[in-house]
Write a protein that holds these residues in place. Structure first.
Motif, PDB file in Angstrom:
ATOM      1  N   SER A 125       0.657  -0.915   0.303  1.00 48.20           N
ATOM      2  CA  SER A 125      -0.203  -0.073   0.204  1.00 48.20           C
ATOM      3  C   SER A 125       0.784   1.139  -0.114  1.00 48.20           C
ATOM      4  CB  SER A 125      -0.881   0.020   1.294  1.00 48.20           C
ATOM      5  OG  SER A 125      -0.100   0.140   2.555  1.00 48.20           O
ATOM      6  N   GLU A 126       2.611   0.861   0.537  1.00 53.52           N
ATOM      7  CA  GLU A 126       3.190   2.239   0.340  1.00 53.52           C
ATOM      8  C   GLU A 126       3.437   1.987  -0.595  1.00 53.52           C
ATOM      9  OE1 GLU A 126       4.755   2.484   4.902  1.00 53.52           O
ATOM     10  OE2 GLU A 126       5.287   0.963   4.031  1.00 53.52           O
ATOM     11  N   MET A 127       3.319   1.172  -2.069  1.00 48.60           N
ATOM     12  CA  MET A 127       4.269   1.330  -3.341  1.00 48.60           C
ATOM     13  C   MET A 127       3.735   3.000  -4.076  1.00 48.60           C
ATOM     14  SD  MET A 127       4.483  -1.660  -6.523  1.00 48.60           S
ATOM     15  CE  MET A 127       3.606  -1.068  -6.750  1.00 48.60           C
ATOM     16  N   PRO A 128       4.473   3.232  -4.080  1.00 50.54           N
ATOM     17  CA  PRO A 128       4.980   4.677  -5.433  1.00 50.54           C
ATOM     18  C   PRO A 128       3.483   4.484  -5.912  1.00 50.54           C
ATOM     19  CG  PRO A 128       6.814   4.583  -4.664  1.00 50.54           C
ATOM     20  CD  PRO A 128       6.401   3.169  -3.991  1.00 50.54           C
ATOM     21  N   GLN A 129       2.392   5.085  -6.361  1.00 47.89           N
ATOM     22  CA  GLN A 129       1.121   5.198  -7.465  1.00 47.89           C
ATOM     23  C   GLN A 129       1.946   5.506  -8.552  1.00 47.89           C
ATOM     24  OE1 GLN A 129      -2.489   5.011  -5.932  1.00 47.89           O
ATOM     25  NE2 GLN A 129      -1.320   3.495  -3.423  1.00 47.89           N
ATOM     26  N   ALA A 130       2.995   6.905  -8.669  1.00 49.90           N
ATOM     27  CA  ALA A 130       2.978   8.121  -9.666  1.00 49.90           C
ATOM     28  C   ALA A 130       4.679   7.843 -10.092  1.00 49.90           C
ATOM     29  CB  ALA A 130       2.168   9.118  -9.374  1.00 49.90           C
ATOM     30  N   TRP A 131       4.943   8.184 -11.116  1.00 50.14           N
ATOM     31  CA  TRP A 131       6.168   8.226 -11.205  1.00 50.14           C
ATOM     32  C   TRP A 131       6.391   9.943 -11.126  1.00 50.14           C
ATOM     33  CZ3 TRP A 131       4.102   5.178 -15.428  1.00 50.14           C
ATOM     34  CH2 TRP A 131       4.017   3.633 -15.649  1.00 50.14           C
ATOM     35  N   ASP A 154       0.852   9.272 -12.457  1.00 51.28           N
ATOM     36  CA  ASP A 154       0.305   8.435 -12.709  1.00 51.28           C
ATOM     37  C   ASP A 154       0.491   6.911 -13.683  1.00 51.28           C
ATOM     38  OD1 ASP A 154      -1.769   8.939 -10.683  1.00 51.28           O
ATOM     39  OD2 ASP A 154      -2.890   9.042 -12.240  1.00 51.28           O
ATOM     40  N   ILE A 155       0.807   5.761 -12.067  1.00 45.06           N
ATOM     41  CA  ILE A 155       1.728   4.388 -12.950  1.00 45.06           C
ATOM     42  C   ILE A 155       0.059   3.874 -12.617  1.00 45.06           C
ATOM     43  CG2 ILE A 155       2.687   2.153 -12.429  1.00 45.06           C
ATOM     44  CD1 ILE A 155       4.205   3.757 -10.194  1.00 45.06           C
ATOM     45  N   PRO A 156      -0.200   3.175 -14.129  1.00 46.50           N
ATOM     46  CA  PRO A 156      -1.183   2.049 -14.540  1.00 46.50           C
ATOM     47  C   PRO A 156      -2.110   1.122 -13.466  1.00 46.50           C
ATOM     48  CG  PRO A 156      -0.160   2.614 -17.013  1.00 46.50           C
ATOM     49  CD  PRO A 156       0.913   2.975 -15.507  1.00 46.50           C
ATOM     50  N   ASP A 194      -0.158  -3.628 -10.568  1.00 51.64           N
ATOM     51  CA  ASP A 194      -1.067  -5.011 -10.563  1.00 51.64           C
ATOM     52  C   ASP A 194       1.099  -5.862 -10.703  1.00 51.64           C
ATOM     53  OD1 ASP A 194      -3.105  -5.002  -9.278  1.00 51.64           O
ATOM     54  OD2 ASP A 194      -4.536  -6.132 -11.333  1.00 51.64           O
ATOM     55  N   PHE A 195       1.897  -6.095 -11.529  1.00 46.38           N
ATOM     56  CA  PHE A 195       2.702  -6.323 -12.286  1.00 46.38           C
ATOM     57  C   PHE A 195       3.674  -6.121 -10.911  1.00 46.38           C
ATOM     58  CE2 PHE A 195       6.293  -8.380 -14.537  1.00 46.38           C
ATOM     59  CZ  PHE A 195       5.811  -9.027 -14.695  1.00 46.38           C
ATOM     60  N   TYR A 196       3.829  -4.718 -10.825  1.00 45.80           N
ATOM     61  CA  TYR A 196       4.882  -4.744  -9.737  1.00 45.80           C
ATOM     62  C   TYR A 196       4.660  -5.210  -8.577  1.00 45.80           C
ATOM     63  CZ  TYR A 196       6.693  -0.142 -12.577  1.00 45.80           C
ATOM     64  OH  TYR A 196       6.824   0.273 -13.042  1.00 45.80           O
ATOM     65  N   VAL A 197       3.541  -5.606  -8.178  1.00 45.63           N
ATOM     66  CA  VAL A 197       3.511  -6.289  -6.506  1.00 45.63           C
ATOM     67  C   VAL A 197       4.198  -7.307  -6.882  1.00 45.63           C
ATOM     68  CG1 VAL A 197       1.703  -4.096  -5.417  1.00 45.63           C
ATOM     69  CG2 VAL A 197       0.888  -6.819  -7.031  1.00 45.63           C
ATOM     70  N   MET A 198       4.035  -7.802  -7.834  1.00 36.10           N
ATOM     71  CA  MET A 198       4.847  -9.474  -7.764  1.00 36.10           C
ATOM     72  C   MET A 198       6.273  -9.332  -6.888  1.00 36.10           C
ATOM     73  SD  MET A 198       3.229 -11.895 -10.671  1.00 36.10           S
ATOM     74  CE  MET A 198       3.743 -10.284 -12.650  1.00 36.10           C
ATOM     75  N   TYR A 199       6.947  -8.158  -7.768  1.00 31.88           N
ATOM     76  CA  TYR A 199       8.451  -7.817  -7.121  1.00 31.88           C
ATOM     77  C   TYR A 199       8.975  -6.645  -6.760  1.00 31.88           C
ATOM     78  CZ  TYR A 199       9.322  -5.378 -11.125  1.00 31.88           C
ATOM     79  OH  TYR A 199       9.340  -4.071 -12.522  1.00 31.88           O
ATOM     80  N   ARG A 200       8.026  -5.962  -6.406  1.00 30.85           N
ATOM     81  CA  ARG A 200       7.843  -4.598  -5.821  1.00 30.85           C
ATOM     82  C   ARG A 200       7.025  -4.624  -4.648  1.00 30.85           C
ATOM     83  NH1 ARG A 200      11.716  -1.847  -8.783  1.00 30.85           N
ATOM     84  NH2 ARG A 200      11.498  -0.641  -6.927  1.00 30.85           N
ATOM     85  N   PRO A 201       7.338  -3.335  -3.455  1.00 32.07           N
ATOM     86  CA  PRO A 201       8.350  -2.530  -3.297  1.00 32.07           C
ATOM     87  C   PRO A 201       9.430  -3.528  -3.125  1.00 32.07           C
ATOM     88  CG  PRO A 201       6.187  -1.811  -1.973  1.00 32.07           C
ATOM     89  CD  PRO A 201       6.421  -3.181  -2.714  1.00 32.07           C
ATOM     90  N   SER A 202      10.776  -3.407  -3.737  1.00 29.09           N
ATOM     91  CA  SER A 202      11.345  -4.306  -3.906  1.00 29.09           C
ATOM     92  C   SER A 202      12.731  -3.404  -2.452  1.00 29.09           C
ATOM     93  CB  SER A 202      13.031  -3.713  -4.947  1.00 29.09           C
ATOM     94  OG  SER A 202      13.690  -2.476  -4.383  1.00 29.09           O
ATOM     95  N   ALA A 240       2.220  -1.129 -25.171  1.00 29.26           N
ATOM     96  CA  ALA A 240       1.159  -0.891 -26.723  1.00 29.26           C
ATOM     97  C   ALA A 240       0.676  -2.414 -26.617  1.00 29.26           C
ATOM     98  CB  ALA A 240       2.504  -2.853 -26.376  1.00 29.26           C
ATOM     99  N   LYS A 241       0.420  -3.099 -25.244  1.00 30.37           N
ATOM    100  CA  LYS A 241      -1.012  -4.227 -25.549  1.00 30.37           C
ATOM    101  C   LYS A 241      -1.801  -2.872 -25.090  1.00 30.37           C
ATOM    102  CE  LYS A 241      -2.638  -7.819 -25.400  1.00 30.37           C
ATOM    103  NZ  LYS A 241      -2.541  -8.596 -26.082  1.00 30.37           N
ATOM    104  N   GLY A 242      -2.159  -2.559 -24.534  1.00 34.62           N
ATOM    105  CA  GLY A 242      -3.493  -1.144 -24.977  1.00 34.62           C
ATOM    106  C   GLY A 242      -3.876  -0.589 -25.702  1.00 34.62           C
ATOM    107  N   GLN A 243      -2.431   0.220 -26.509  1.00 36.39           N
ATOM    108  CA  GLN A 243      -2.293   0.285 -27.924  1.00 36.39           C
ATOM    109  C   GLN A 243      -3.285  -0.268 -29.091  1.00 36.39           C
ATOM    110  OE1 GLN A 243       1.329   2.752 -28.825  1.00 36.39           O
ATOM    111  NE2 GLN A 243       0.449   2.776 -31.044  1.00 36.39           N
ATOM    112  N   GLY A 244      -3.141  -1.659 -28.680  1.00 36.28           N
ATOM    113  CA  GLY A 244      -3.130  -2.912 -29.889  1.00 36.28           C
ATOM    114  C   GLY A 244      -2.197  -3.162 -30.541  1.00 36.28           C
TER     115      GLY A 244
END
Lengths: 455, 455
Positions: free
Chosen positions: B14-20, B69-71, B76-84, B127-131
């Motif tokens: 929950s403390e992981m930054p939500q924006a770059w 904002d970080i989408p 959801d992917f970041y939390v697999m290995y973050r916060p480091s 890239a995925k979002g752009q189709g």
């Protein structure tokens, strides 16, 4: 991730268990004693202390203390990589479309790449405390050798590692890591020891085996002043050190009011599995909770599922005491497989006892099915799992798929013992379609079992 | 460890930054625009969108929003290995007998083995979002290729990786990881592209270079329908994604009332370093805090310390726009070194600008001194660091030793970008004493600089 349970459940350092759990003190009856193969009398502490560190032997024989304090200095090392995360495999669950919850305990974040460091640190610390100068050991896939190199590097002990020859050729970089941490690595069988020379004479050009490397390491330890031998699995004191894994899982799940319905781990010598299940076995033996405990082994080395429960040697050279355990015979040579850490003919006596009591289940897997699971997990959950760990993964996935069929919301706890960074030749073989399943024929099995002594 | 500050400072999910953090919006004056090499006019978004994903281009040109904002899906992917973890190097401090405090941010726990995954996930998601169906990229040491393979595997995108030929030969297992995640790996220069064929004709038997692999990947992206090119460093949008590193450090230290006196990172294209220093640069530019920010590069590729601040191409084939940056010339071929990730002739324009403004320091290191530090760290702190990261480590250790001399209790923050699991040939060379320092002669330097266009 929208959920009350975080993706990774970390324990604070202050929540790290301060004592290991001694499963021996929970058993309704003690495990059978190790026997001296000459006299067939129980081996004594004094016998054992010629080979192993004093404190390790003390722990090996401790059947009364339910908890044994983790020394402060060992905890100081542990905090460099522990508590390890317990991760909810949300992405895998979603892909499998299962109502089951899959939690994996990942032990691969440290540089040794596996859980082996948990016992290596303890053993090196005890060796240092006893005033020893050096340790010897063997390694097959390389995880244990790396872990003990790290621990000896840290405590300033000399280390000689006998590495199964075929492994040392296949994995030159494993050798390089060990050397970086200051260890001397000798491909086994070698000319260094009498037993090595004998095996080389009998089997010229052999690629070696773990049982043979054990014999060489023991011989060198016995012949070297102020030196002992350290073993990375099979022994009860190793299981003891590995209970930190299970204890952390137990505590982390408890924080969120969770308790597993199934605990799954891979088994070679049994150290990771024994450590993972320990607190759950304790609960089960005390009638507090019921939980399925599933040991997974490769089809090529099915110690629990097809082996015999009998007294047998731990090594090829028949130098170890006799241990009552499941065994495929100390002369058994498993077919080459990519899960080197699981290619051991025997099984820890404690795990063997529990299995024989009906407290555990066991199942074996075909290698390609294991890698199918490994690759799926890598893609969905990020971590590239070790082939060994992937055996447990295969069964966890199968259980989750079964839950999909019957709609059961089971909680599956999975021991993910290490990374596959050093096993990429195996992944390459799987990617290329050249991997074999590595089963075991009845005649090979019978040949192995025939080598078990009649005690 | 007896201390108020834990060994590892973990942030909750929950403390992981939500924006770059968008450093461009903090600069007192904007960075110089990229130029079209034909017209010498600023490149437009439309030009860029032929090559890169739309969202990456938008970020590249964003000079006004301080936070982006970080989408949710990327988090959801970041939390697999973050916060480091941010780790206090207690054992190293003790060994160095220094009053300094050393904190390292370890980005190597994920399977790609480095920080590169932070941007790979974002780029694949966009890239995925752009189709789009596919991406192309290049990789030198292999970290970026592995990271993008993981991200593309996760999002179901096809990926072609041009891997510097000499690296693909030296590191077959890097190739195996990428293939395990579904990528197609082509050694570069290759016959696949016109630029590859041209380079092969001009330099038969060449081992390739990163600049040349960039050219090939760009060409293939331009010629493939519904495909774009993804870059793992140098561009400002990559730095943006990497600011998650620095933001986590900033927040973790803040939790314990800490602020670094010195921040040290290694620089190749600048992505890890730019991301690490971002929030500290922001504080510095706003006059809130003063902090030394030190970029470390290899003697063999001293872009900041000996390069020229000028408009130059990002690739050997001269296909990229001209960027105002520190450069050794796009034709510069660094001597073989074991820090493949740092062998790039140019430097991210933002990092270049900050260095030119006097906001940063830079220093270069000899290779053997770097490995001396790496090996010491591995022994004391457990983790085997990547050669790239070990450049920063070398300087952090030197700073800590300086603190010992003067008794200064400085807080040193160190970016440890990755693991050395795939660099064991390098450790082997160091262990064997066959490693060279890899300096750069004045004539080699002048030859490189002479290739920089007069713009």
């Amino acid at each position: 991730m929208v959920s009350d349970i975080p993706y990774k459940i970390y324990l604070d350092e202050s929540e790290m268990p301060q004592a290991w759990l001694n499963l021996q003190a929970y058993l309704p009856e003690p495990i059978e004693p190790m026997l001296n193969p000459q006299t067939l009398q129980p081996v004594t502490k004094e016998d054992m202390e010629r080979v192993f560190c004093r404190e390790a032997v003390k722990q090996e024989f401790n059947t009364s203390d339910r908890f044994i304090d983790i020394p402060h200095a060992v905890r100081d090392f542990y905090v460099m990589y522990r508590p390890s995360p317990l991760v909810r495999a949300y992405h895998l669950e979603k892909y499998l479309d299962t109502p089951a919850e899959i939690y994996y305990k990942f032990e691969g974040s440290n540089t040794s790449g596996s859980h082996k460091l948990n016992s290596a640190v303890a053993q090196a610390y005890y060796a240092k405390g006893q005033g020893l100068d050096a340790l010897t050991t063997e390694t097959g896939a390389g995880q244990w050798g790396t872990a003990l190199s790290m621990a000896c590097g840290f405590y300033g002990l000399k280390l000689t590692v006998f590495m199964v020859k075929v492994s040392s050729e296949q994995k030159p970089y494993r050798k390089a890591v060990m050397e970086t941490y200051g260890a001397k690595v000798i491909p086994s069988p070698s000319e260094t020891t009498a037993v090595g020379r004998r095996i080389l004479a009998e089997h010229p050009g052999t690629g070696g085996s773990l049982g043979c490397a054990v014999s060489e390491a023991m011989e060198l330890a016995l012949q070297t002043e102020n030196c002992r031998y350290a073993l990375g699995s099979v022994m009860n004191h190793v299981i003891l050190h590995q209970t930190i894994i299970g204890l952390e899982c137990h505590k982390a799940m408890q924080k969120y009011g969770l308790y597993p319905d199934i605990v799954v781990g891979c088994v070679g010598g049994g150290s990771n599995f024994g450590g993972l299940i320990a607190p759950f076995v304790a609960d089960k033996l005390e009638g507090k909770k019921d939980v399925r405990l599933v040991a997974v082994e490769p089809d090529s080395c099915p110690t629990l599922t097809r082996g015999k429960y009998a007294y047998d040697f731990g090594d090829t050279g028949r130098m170890t005491p006799l241990m009552k355990m499941y065994s495929l015979g100390s002369g058994f040579m498993p077919s080459p497989s990519h899960a080197g850490g699981l290619r051991y003919h025997g099984m820890n006596p404690l795990v063997s006892k529990l299995y024989n009591m009906g407290c555990l289940e066991a199942v074996s897997c075909a290698q390609t099915k294991v890698f199918e699971a490994a690759k799926l997990f890598a893609r969905l959950e990020g971590y590239l799992p070790a082939p060994e760990s992937s055996h447990a993964l295969r069964v966890a996935i199968d259980e989750a798929l079964r839950c999909r069929e019957c709609g059961a919301k089971k909680k599956i706890l999975l021991g993910l013992t290490g990374t596959g960074y050093f096993d990429l030749a195996a992944y390459q073989a799987y990617n290329n379609g050249t991997m074999e399943d590595g089963g075991l024929s009845d005649s090979e099995l019978q040949q192995g079992l025939a080598g078990i002594p009649n005690v």
